[in-house]
Enzyme design. Structure first.
Site, PDB file in Angstrom:
ATOM      1  NE  ARG A  91      57.381  -5.913  16.774  1.00 27.34           N
ATOM      2  CZ  ARG A  91      57.819  -6.712  17.636  1.00 27.34           C
ATOM      3  NH1 ARG A  91      58.622  -7.755  17.034  1.00 27.34           N
ATOM      4  NH2 ARG A  91      58.079  -6.488  18.972  1.00 27.34           N
ATOM      5  CD  GLU A 130      72.879  26.868   4.409  1.00 26.94           C
ATOM      6  OE1 GLU A 130      73.567  27.738   4.886  1.00 26.94           O
ATOM      7  OE2 GLU A 130      73.166  26.192   3.490  1.00 26.94           O
ATOM      8  N   GLY A 176      59.758   1.284  17.983  1.00 28.76           N
ATOM      9  CA  GLY A 176      59.925   1.213  19.348  1.00 28.76           C
ATOM     10  C   GLY A 176      61.229   0.917  19.627  1.00 28.76           C
ATOM     11  N   GLY A 177      61.658  -0.167  20.529  1.00 28.33           N
ATOM     12  CA  GLY A 177      62.812  -0.401  20.826  1.00 28.33           C
ATOM     13  C   GLY A 177      63.918  -0.661  19.899  1.00 28.33           C
ATOM     14  CD  GLU A 192      84.187  36.002  11.418  1.00 27.78           C
ATOM     15  OE1 GLU A 192      84.087  36.625  12.633  1.00 27.78           O
ATOM     16  OE2 GLU A 192      84.597  36.617  10.594  1.00 27.78           O
ATOM     17  CD  GLN A 236      41.038   4.703  14.752  1.00 27.94           C
ATOM     18  OE1 GLN A 236      40.870   4.959  16.037  1.00 27.94           O
ATOM     19  NE2 GLN A 236      40.004   4.516  13.812  1.00 27.94           N
ATOM     20  CD1 TRP A 261      79.515  27.593  13.968  1.00 29.96           C
ATOM     21  CD2 TRP A 261      79.909  25.447  14.461  1.00 29.96           C
ATOM     22  NE1 TRP A 261      79.675  27.530  15.385  1.00 29.96           N
ATOM     23  CE2 TRP A 261      79.704  26.147  15.642  1.00 29.96           C
ATOM     24  CE3 TRP A 261      79.834  23.968  14.593  1.00 29.96           C
ATOM     25  CZ2 TRP A 261      79.628  25.373  17.127  1.00 29.96           C
ATOM     26  CZ3 TRP A 261      79.723  23.414  15.648  1.00 29.96           C
ATOM     27  CH2 TRP A 261      79.886  24.129  17.107  1.00 29.96           C
ATOM     28  CD  GLN A 308      57.008   6.398  20.721  1.00 29.00           C
ATOM     29  OE1 GLN A 308      58.159   6.888  20.920  1.00 29.00           O
ATOM     30  NE2 GLN A 308      56.314   5.682  21.437  1.00 29.00           N
ATOM     31  CG  LEU A 323      78.054  34.545   6.807  1.00 25.59           C
ATOM     32  CD1 LEU A 323      78.571  35.657   6.166  1.00 25.59           C
ATOM     33  CD2 LEU A 323      76.502  34.207   6.221  1.00 25.59           C
TER      34      LEU A 323
END
Length: 381
Positions: free
Chosen positions: A269, A364, A340-341, A129, A280, A158, A337, A127
């Site tokens: 971890r 879409e 972490g690293g 362009e 928390q 696309w 997040q 569809l």
């Protein structure tokens, strides 16, 4: 893992069990490798076809399973949880079959649909362009009638499965009458004059090929016109209404995968003598992620149930697409997040999930367009 589902039949329960087995054993183990290499999962789509998963919402007469959309979308979510590129590909294929299934003649359905639903043929939906994305009515790819053929010239942009698909459900301009001058053609991939440009270089879904499709004097038999001339935009938009539910389900699957990974990491971890999931701050972050996933799932399922009951669902489909894709972007970002690293490295899949979560907010119909649709539906209710 996803919450326990309330499925409408034993058949549906068995289907979802089969899907989970395929996702766990055949898709998840190779997803990262294929995405890293940018390798298109054609054999995996054939496997889905052999397993009966490429035609779930379509009639049994043509090889479908005639299952409710509510069930199909849960299958889609399970696949996307394991491998987003395959989930999106299944959604696009299902949408690509919609024009033929819903607007073709019985003769056309008998001729083309069994192979499309059985896995022998993989579809694409053409569809957009480069100048006609959100404004689909502005498309300019032109089809001119010449005897028993249409001669098509223009460029589609696309296109998911571009250069890999076996057929392209293609919207073309057959008259200079704006939105009323658009028609729909079912174009075989081996049509002379049709070719694919080099694939786009994308930030995510790298296993799913996206490319421009070039029509240069491509001759398409006139008996591949779906519906009447001038009905193409209506066909395109009704296809998108259902396609948006597919993207919503895929987005929920991706968010679920990110949540699962984040919870598993947080349990294992340890910092300051205990698992980080016991802090928390981490508990609240994970709780919000879980709430977002569950809420998005409920939203797409409600829209699907309305569709299955024959009720209007355009507004609900846009809401589901908006809510689910925004949730996926937030949940995958939060998953990074949590890790972490480590989440910023390719040693864990959450960085890939975050990259993959962006484009569902765009294709879409962008989420800005979804807001336009929702507001318009409210005004006319």
């Amino acid at each position: 893992m996803p919450a326990e589902r309330l499925l409408p039949s034993t058949e549906a329960e068995d289907l979802l069990k089969l899907t989970r087995e395929i996702a766990r054993d055949e898709l998840a183990p190779i997803a990262a490798e294929h995405e890293e290499a940018g390798r298109f999962p054609r054999e995996q789509f054939r496997l889905l076809g052999r397993s009966g998963l490429l035609g779930l919402p379509y009639p049994e007469r043509w090889g479908g399973a005639a299952l409710p959309y509510e069930v199909y979308l849960q299958v889609l979510e399970e696949i996307a949880t394991a491998w987003m590129s395959v989930g999106v590909g299944l959604s696009v294929h299902t949408m690509s079959c919609y024009a033929l299934a819903g607007h073709g003649t019985d003769e056309q359905r008998d001729r083309f649909l069994p192979d499309m639903l059985g896995g022998d043929l993989l579809g694409a939906y053409a569809l957009s362009e480069s100048h006609a994305g959100s404004d689909a009515a502005a498309l300019s790819t032109r089809a001119t009638r010449d005897g028993d053929d249409y001669v098509v010239n223009g460029t589609k942009a696309w296109i998911t499965h571009g250069g890999e698909a076996d057929f392209y459900t293609t919207m073309v301009r057959t008259a200079d009458t704006g939105a009323k001058g658009i028609s729909c053609l079912l174009v075989p991939a081996d049509t002379p004059g049709l070719s694919a440009a080099p694939p786009e270089r994308k930030m995510g879904l790298t296993g799913s090929t996206t490319a421009q499709m070039l029509f240069e004097g491509a001759r398409v038999p006139a008996d591949r016109l779906l519906g009447a001339e001038g009905e193409g935009l209506k066909i395109a938009l009704t296809s998108l209404n259902s396609g948006r539910l597919g993207i919503a389900a895929c987005a929920v699957g991706l968010a679920q995968a990110a949540l699962d990974e984040a919870v598993a990491y947080a349990k294992g971890r340890r910092q300051f003598g205990r698992a980080i999931i016991d802090f928390q701050g981490m508990e609240f972050l994970l709780a919000d992620m879980a709430a977002a996933v569950e809420s998005a799932r409920a939203t797409y399922l409600e829209a699907a149930r309305r569709r299955d009951r024959g009720l209007p669902f355009v507004r609900q489909a846009s809401i589901a697409k908006l809510v689910a894709t925004d949730a996926a972007m937030k949940v995958t970002t939060d998953a990074v997040q949590v890790l972490g690293g480590a989440g910023f490295t390719r040693d864990f899949p959450v960085e890939r999930y975050m990259r993959e979560a962006k484009v569902p907010q765009i294709f879409e119909g962008t989420n800005q367009i979804q807001r336009v649709v929702i507001a318009r539906e409210l005004k006319t209710a």
